[in-house]
Scaffold this active site. Structure first.
Site: not given
Ligand code: BG6
Length: 478
Positions: A183, A376
Site C-alpha cells: 500500500e 488483500e
Molecule cells: C491494509 C494493510 O491497509 O489493511 C494491512 O495493508 C491491514 O496491514 C489491513 O491490516 C486491514 O486493516 P486493519 O486496520 O483492519 O488491520
C-alpha cells in the site's frame, strides 16, 4: 449467469499476512528494532502512525502489540500446515527488514534471519504453494528512521536495495512473485506507519511526503531492475490501497471531485506502471510549490523499470463530494470517505461493497492492461470461540460475494486477474487499531486485546468453506 463457472487454471487462491502484525519474535535471534516495535496500542496509536506524536515520548507502561503479534515466528510450521490443509495455492507474507539487516546498514545480512524465511519458503514450495513476498510492509529498521530521517534520505534507497538484493539472491528459484511496498499510497495518509516519517515542527508536510514518495518510487524501480537481473523469471508488482471513489451525487462538481480523488489513489501506480509522472501530478506539485529533489537519472530509472503486475488491497469503495457540508464521514481503510447510504458496514464501520471490487478491477485493468492480483480483502469482525470453533457465516457471506464479483470481472468483463490472497488468513493484529479482536482469519488465534491468551489456533467454519472453494476452483461459490 455465471453460476458454477470456474476460475482460470492456475488461479492463485490463498491468504496474506505481514510480519509487522503477525510474526512477533521481538529481538529474537538478533532481530533489530523496527518501526512496528514502537507503535503503541490504544489512544496514542493514531498520532504516532500519523507522524505527529514522536514514539520516543510515550509512557513507560505503553503496550506494543506488534512485538509478539500472534507469534508466527514460533508457530510457522503449524500455521503453514493449516494453509496446506486449506489447499492454498499462494501465500503472501512480508519479510521483516530488521530481521535481515538489524539496523539497515550492515554489510552482510543476518544468516539467522534469512534461514528463518528460507525454511518457511521451502515448506511452501514443497507443498506447491507459491510464495508471494512483500519486501516492505509498514516495516523498516528503526535505526534508519533515527539516523537518516527515514525515506527523506536517499541513503535509505541504497539500504533498501542492499536488502532487496540479499532476498533476491537467497530465494532465487524459490520465490517468483515480489511486491516492493505494501500500500505505497498509505504514506500520504499514515506517514509514520507507511514510511517511518516523524514530522518536525514547522516542516512542510506535503513537501516531505512527496519527496519520500519519489524516493520510494525510485527504490521500487531499481528493485524491479535488480529482481529481473538476478532472475529473469521474477515478477515484480506494485501494491496500492485500492477502492474507487464514487461521486456523492450526479452534480458535475462531485463527479470531477471523485475523478480527482481517484488520481490520488493512482498516483503511485501510474508511475510504477507507466514509468513517468503524469501531467496531473506535475501540475499538482507546481500548484503546491513543491520542487522535488531528483537526481539526473531518476526519470530514466522510472521509465525503464516498470512493474510486471499490479497488486492491490480492496476493503471498500469510497464516496466523495465537492461540497464539504454534505454527507457523513464513515470509517474505512484510513483514506477519507463519506458514508454511502446504499451500503452496509462491518462492526468497525467499514462499508461492504462487492460490486465495487468488480468496478475497481475493471478500472485498474483498463488503465494499465497488466495482470492484476488482489492481495488483500476480507471482513474484520468480532468472533466468538465456542467449543473450539467459530461459526463465522458473516465472513463466509462477505467473502462469497467478493469472490463472485471477481468471477464476474474475469468471466464477463475479461479482466486478467491472477490471484486472490485474502487478508489475515490466520488472525493477526489490526494495523489501524492495534486490536486483536478485529479478526479476518480462517483460523482463530487465542489472544485478546490486552495481550492475554494461549496463542492456540482453531479452524473456523470459513476454513472448511474456503477449502471447498479452492478445491473446486470457485465452482462451489453460492
Ligand atoms: C491494509 C494493510 O491497509 O489493511 C494491512 O495493508 C491491514 O496491514 C489491513 O491490516 C486491514 O486493516 P486493519 O486496520 O483492519 O488491520
Amino acid at each position: 449467469m455465471t453460476k458454477n463457472l470456474v476460475f482460470p487454471d492456475g488461479f492463485l487462491w490463498g491468504g496474506a499476512t505481514a510480519a509487522n502484525q503477525y510474526e512477533g519474535g521481538y529481538g529474537q535471534d538478533g532481530k533489530g528494532k523496527a518501526i512496528v516495535d514502537v507503535l503503541p496500542a490504544g489512544k496514542n496509536r493514531k498520532s504516532v502512525m500519523l507522524g505527529r506524536l514522536d514514539y520516543k515520548n510515550l509512557d513507560e507502561d505503553t503496550i506494543y502489540p506488534g512485538r509478539e503479534a500472534v507469534d508466527f515466528y514460533n508457530h510457522w510450521e503449524e500455521d503453514i500446515n493449516h494453509m496446506i490443509e486449506m489447499g492454498f495455492k499462494a501465500y503472501r507474507f512480508s519479510i521483516s527488514w530488521s530481521r535481515i539487516f538489524p539496523t539497515g546498514i550492515e554489510e552482510e545480512p543476518s544468516e539467522a534471519g534469512l534461514a528463518f524465511y528460507e525454511q518457511v519458503i521451502d515448506k511452501l514450495v514443497a507443498n506447491h504453494i507459491e510464495p508471494v513476498v512483500t519486501i516492505c510492509h509498514f516495516d523498516m529498521p528503526l535505526h534508519l528512521v533515527e539516523t537518516y530521517g527515514s525515506w527523506r534520505s536517499r541513503k535509505v534507497i541504497d539500504a533498501y536495495l542492499h536488502y532487496s538484493e540479499a532476498l533476491f539472491k537467497r530465494f532465487k528459484g524459490k520465490v517468483k512473485y515480489w511486491i516492493t511496498f505494501n500500500e505505497i499510497n498509505m504514506l500520504f495518509h499514515l506517514p509514520f506507519m507507511g514510511a517511518g516519517i516523524v514530522f518536525q515542527e514547522g516542516e512542510d508536510e506535503e513537501a516531505v511526503k512527496y519527496q519520500v514518495a519519489h524516493n520510494e518510487l525510485v527504490a521500487s524501480a531499481l528493485a524491479t531492475k535488480l529482481a529481473h537481473e538476478i532472475d529473469e523469471k521474477n515478477q515484480v508488482g506494485c501494491m496500492l490501497a485500492g477502492g474507487q471513489y464514487y461521486p456523492y451525487s450526479s452534480h458535475p462538481d462531485d463527479v470531477f471531485d471523485a475523478m480527482d480523488k481517484n488520481r490520488n489513489i493512482f498516483f503511485f501506480s501510474d508511475i510504477q506502471v507507466r514509468g513517468h509522472y503524469p501531467n496531473y501530478a506535475k501540475k499538482k506539485l507546481e500548484q503546491l510549490g513543491i520542487q522535488l529533489q531528483m537526481e539526473p537519472a531518476d526519470e530514466e530509472i522510472l521509465q525503464k523499470y516498470p512493474v510486471d503486475f499490479i497488486s492491490f488491497s480492496y476493503y471498500s469503495s469510497r464516496l466523495t463530494s465537492a461540497d464539504t457540508s454534505v454527507g457523513e464521514v464513515t470509517a474505512g481503510n484510513v483514506i477519507h470517505s463519506l458514508r454511502n447510504e446504499h451500503l452496509e458496514a462491518s462492526e468497525w464501520g467499514w462499508q461492504i461493497d462487492p460490486k465495487g471490487l468488480r468496478t475497481t478491477l475493471n478500472v485498474l485493468y483498463e488503465r494499465y492492461e497488466k495482470p492484476l492480483f488482489i492481495v488483500e480483502n476480507g471482513l474484520g469482525a468480532k468472533d466468538e470461540l465456542i467449543d473450539g470453533t467459530v461459526e463465522d457465516d458473516y465472513r463466509i457471506d462477505y467473502l462469497n460475494k467478493h469472490m463472485k464479483a471477481m468471477r464476474d470481472a474475469i468471466l464477463i468483463d475479461g479482466v486478467d486477474l491472477i490471484g486472490y490472497t485474502s487478508w489475515g488468513c490466520i488472525d493477526l493484529i489490526s494495523a489501524s487499531t492495534g486490536e486483536m479482536s478485529k479478526r479476518y482469519g480462517y483460523v482463530y488465534v487465542d489472544k485478546d486485546d490486552t495481550g492475554q491468551g494461549t496463542l492456540n489456533r482453531y479452524p473456523k467454519k470459513s476454513y472448511y468453506w474456503y477449502k471447498d472453494i479452492i478445491a473446486s476452483n470457485g465452482a462451489s461459490l453460492e
